[in-house]
Design an enzyme around this catalytic site. Structure first.
Site, PDB file in Angstrom:
ATOM      1  N   ARG A   1      17.319  24.686  83.138  1.00 17.25           N
ATOM      2  CA  ARG A   1      16.788  23.550  83.890  1.00 17.25           C
ATOM      3  C   ARG A   1      16.392  22.468  82.898  1.00 17.25           C
ATOM      4  O   ARG A   1      15.719  22.754  81.897  1.00 17.25           O
ATOM      5  CB  ARG A   1      15.550  23.975  84.690  1.00 17.25           C
ATOM      6  CG  ARG A   1      15.800  25.048  85.731  1.00 17.25           C
ATOM      7  CD  ARG A   1      14.490  25.679  86.183  1.00 17.25           C
ATOM      8  NE  ARG A   1      13.861  26.438  85.101  1.00 17.25           N
ATOM      9  CZ  ARG A   1      12.648  26.980  85.161  1.00 17.25           C
ATOM     10  NH1 ARG A   1      11.921  26.815  86.261  1.00 17.25           N
ATOM     11  NH2 ARG A   1      12.157  27.655  84.143  1.00 17.25           N
TER      12      ARG A   1
ATOM     13  N   GLU B   1      25.532  29.360  82.613  1.00 14.17           N
ATOM     14  CA  GLU B   1      24.186  28.950  82.187  1.00 14.17           C
ATOM     15  C   GLU B   1      23.306  28.729  83.407  1.00 14.17           C
ATOM     16  O   GLU B   1      23.786  28.384  84.483  1.00 14.17           O
ATOM     17  CB  GLU B   1      24.270  27.674  81.340  1.00 14.17           C
ATOM     18  CG  GLU B   1      24.947  26.483  82.001  1.00 14.17           C
ATOM     19  CD  GLU B   1      24.021  25.650  82.862  1.00 14.17           C
ATOM     20  OE1 GLU B   1      22.790  25.873  82.798  1.00 14.17           O
ATOM     21  OE2 GLU B   1      24.515  24.798  83.603  1.00 14.17           O
TER      22      GLU B   1
ATOM     23  N   LYS C   1      13.885  13.777  87.757  1.00 14.48           N
ATOM     24  CA  LYS C   1      12.741  14.678  87.886  1.00 14.48           C
ATOM     25  C   LYS C   1      11.879  14.497  86.638  1.00 14.48           C
ATOM     26  O   LYS C   1      12.314  13.856  85.670  1.00 14.48           O
ATOM     27  CB  LYS C   1      13.184  16.133  88.058  1.00 14.48           C
ATOM     28  CG  LYS C   1      13.812  16.761  86.822  1.00 14.48           C
ATOM     29  CD  LYS C   1      14.091  18.251  87.068  1.00 14.48           C
ATOM     30  CE  LYS C   1      14.574  18.940  85.802  1.00 14.48           C
ATOM     31  NZ  LYS C   1      14.777  20.387  86.028  1.00 14.48           N
TER      32      LYS C   1
ATOM     33  N   CYS D   1      23.563  18.103  87.966  1.00 15.59           N
ATOM     34  CA  CYS D   1      24.028  19.426  88.400  1.00 15.59           C
ATOM     35  C   CYS D   1      24.118  19.568  89.915  1.00 15.59           C
ATOM     36  O   CYS D   1      25.208  19.700  90.460  1.00 15.59           O
ATOM     37  CB  CYS D   1      23.116  20.512  87.822  1.00 15.59           C
ATOM     38  SG  CYS D   1      23.251  20.701  86.032  1.00 15.59           S
TER      39      CYS D   1
END
EC number: 1.1.1.22
Length: 466
Positions: free
Chosen positions: A170, A167, A342, A279
């Site tokens: 985001r 994959e 984020k 990640c």
């Protein structure tokens, strides 16, 4: 293990039926996207509360566009959720493994137990030929071992093949990234498996998404290498930011100039607090660990430096805050705007923003946090911090104000309004996202990373005429 007739369904005209094992960020998004592409999908998770929520069209995390997509296809009947992996396997032909691979508690290695358990469970419960498709991010060499695991557990006479399809989504843009991928990687697929995957991804392929076919090790390395490169780019510009501060240069203008070079590009050249999330940090550490195992010491050394530079950015922001607060944050009020790792997510896993807020709290500061979406997830991790429902409440009486996540609504907040309620008009722009001239005009001292501090213009005194 055999790959003969892996999708011999009852009716040759039937489309493949899909199961998705794991319904976190990756799995829930992939399940909803496959339903949107016209397939019947069943999502599997061990957590009955998550299954209940998803079955009701509720997503237990923030991801723009995903609740609407799940609610839509739960209503159409194309998408359902269960805790029963045997049931899901029995009614499906293609089985996507979308479980997590967190960092091990005692090393930088990835914890593969969830992937192994999910793969073994699918293999044990196969009742007809099937295709097992790994999507989780795993260390190179994992898929080959999983093929051996499948061979041990698959019932006699049942054809099965395991391939890897990493994959590239985001967080915050996961739905678009799944429906409109910029590439589709298929590792270790036989001609029959490749044909099945091309059928599943027919819509994005028709829209121009390239298909890259390769061996298993290459497919496994593609995702982790992509994340490692992005992390390296971020740490590079942060290292250069240190030089800019020492030399009186402006790292943002420098990055703009670099970005015009087509060999470099402007993306991921924003100096600041550094990367975090579920990640990039774990992936570079897992790559470091696996590289050492394979004797690839240069790659391991590079990832070590990338990680060290990234972690140093957090300390730099803490140090700047201490200076801004007069040399100590003890019993000082500190306002923090943004704690998600984020914007456009409520994820605080390895969030540098939350890490800085917590570190200041441990130094004795009275830290009040506001995040548009992540207050709840942050509170679950650090309940001793104070949480505000809006930026103004977070800033009341602050000796320093920190902008740690570049949410648009936090970037656009009024410096004039904030200036009326803080104790000290100094802002630490840890993402280099504010307009320093605008803030300085409102009387603020703006401390950035990789730039000179911007201070308010001195008031002009006009002598009275006698």
């Amino acid at each position: 293990m055999t790959n003969q007739n892996i999708l011999a369904v009852d009716d040759a005209t039937d489309r493949p039926r899909i199961s998705v094992i794991g319904t976190g960020y990756l799995g829930a998004t992939h399940a909803a996207a496959m339903a949107e592409m016209g397939f019947d999908v069943v999502g599997v998770d061990q957590d009955p509360r998550k299954v209940e929520a998803l079955s009701a069209g509720r997503v237990p995390f923030f991801e723009p566009g995903l609740p609407e997509l799940i609610e839509k296809h739960v209503a159409t009947g194309r998408l359902r959720f269960t805790t029963d992996i045997a049931e899901a396997t029995a009614v499906s032909d293609v089985h996507f493994i979308c479980v997590g691979t967190p960092q091990q508690a005692t090393s930088f290695a990835a914890n593969l137990s969830y992937v192994e358990d999910a793969t073994a469970a699918v293999a044990k419960n196969l009742t007809h030929p099937g295709l097992i498709v790994g999507k989780s991010t795993v260390p190179v060499g994992t898929a080959a071992r999983l093929r051996l695991l499948v061979a041990r557990h698959v019932p006699a006479g049942v054809g099965v093949e395991l391939i890897w399809n990493p994959e590239f989504l985001r967080e915050g843009k996961a739905v678009d990234d799944t429906l409109s991928p910029d590439r589709i990687v298929l590792g270790g697929a036989s001609p029959a498996a490749e044909a099945t995957m091309r059928e599943l991804y027919a819509l994005p392929i028709a829209a121009g998404a390239p298909v890259i076919t390769c061996d298993l090790p290459t497919a496994e390395l593609v995702k982790v290498s992509a994340n490692a490169f992005l992390a390296t780019k971020i740490s590079f510009i942060n290292a250069i930011a240190e030089v800019c501060e020492a030399a009186g240069a402006d790292v943002s203008v420098l990055a703009d100039a670099l970005g015009h070079d087509v060999r470099i590009g402007r993306q991921f050249l924003n100096a600041g607090l550094g990367f975090g999330g579920g990640c990039l940090p774990k992936d570079i550490r897992a790559l470091m660990h696996r590289s050492k195992e394979l004797g690839a010491h240069q790659a391991a050394g590079l990832m070590q430096q990338v990680d060290e530079i990234n972690m140093a950015q957090r300390q730099s922001v803490i140090d700047k805050t201490v200076v801004a607060a007069g040399g100590s944050v003890l019993n000082k009020r500190i306002g923090v705007l943004g704690v998600a790792f984020k914007p456009f997510t409520d994820d605080v896993r390895d969030s540098p923003a939350l890490n800085v807020a917590a570190a200041l709290h441990l130094r004795g500061a009275q830290v009040t946090v506001h995040d548009p979406e992540a207050n709840g997830t942050a509170r679950a991790n650090f309940p001793t911090l104070s949480y505000a429902s809006n930026p103004l409440d977070a800033a009341i009486g602050a000796s320093a104000l920190l902008v740690l996540t570049e949410w648009p609504e936090l970037v656009d907040v009024s410096p004039e309004s904030l200036g009326e309620i803080v104790e000290n008009r100094v802002v630490i722009d840890a993402r280099n996202c504010l307009d320093p001239e605008r803030w300085a005009a409102a009387g603020w001292r703006v401390v950035s990373l990789g730039k000179e501090t911007v201070v308010p213009a001195p008031a002009v005194r006009v002598a009275a005429l006698v």
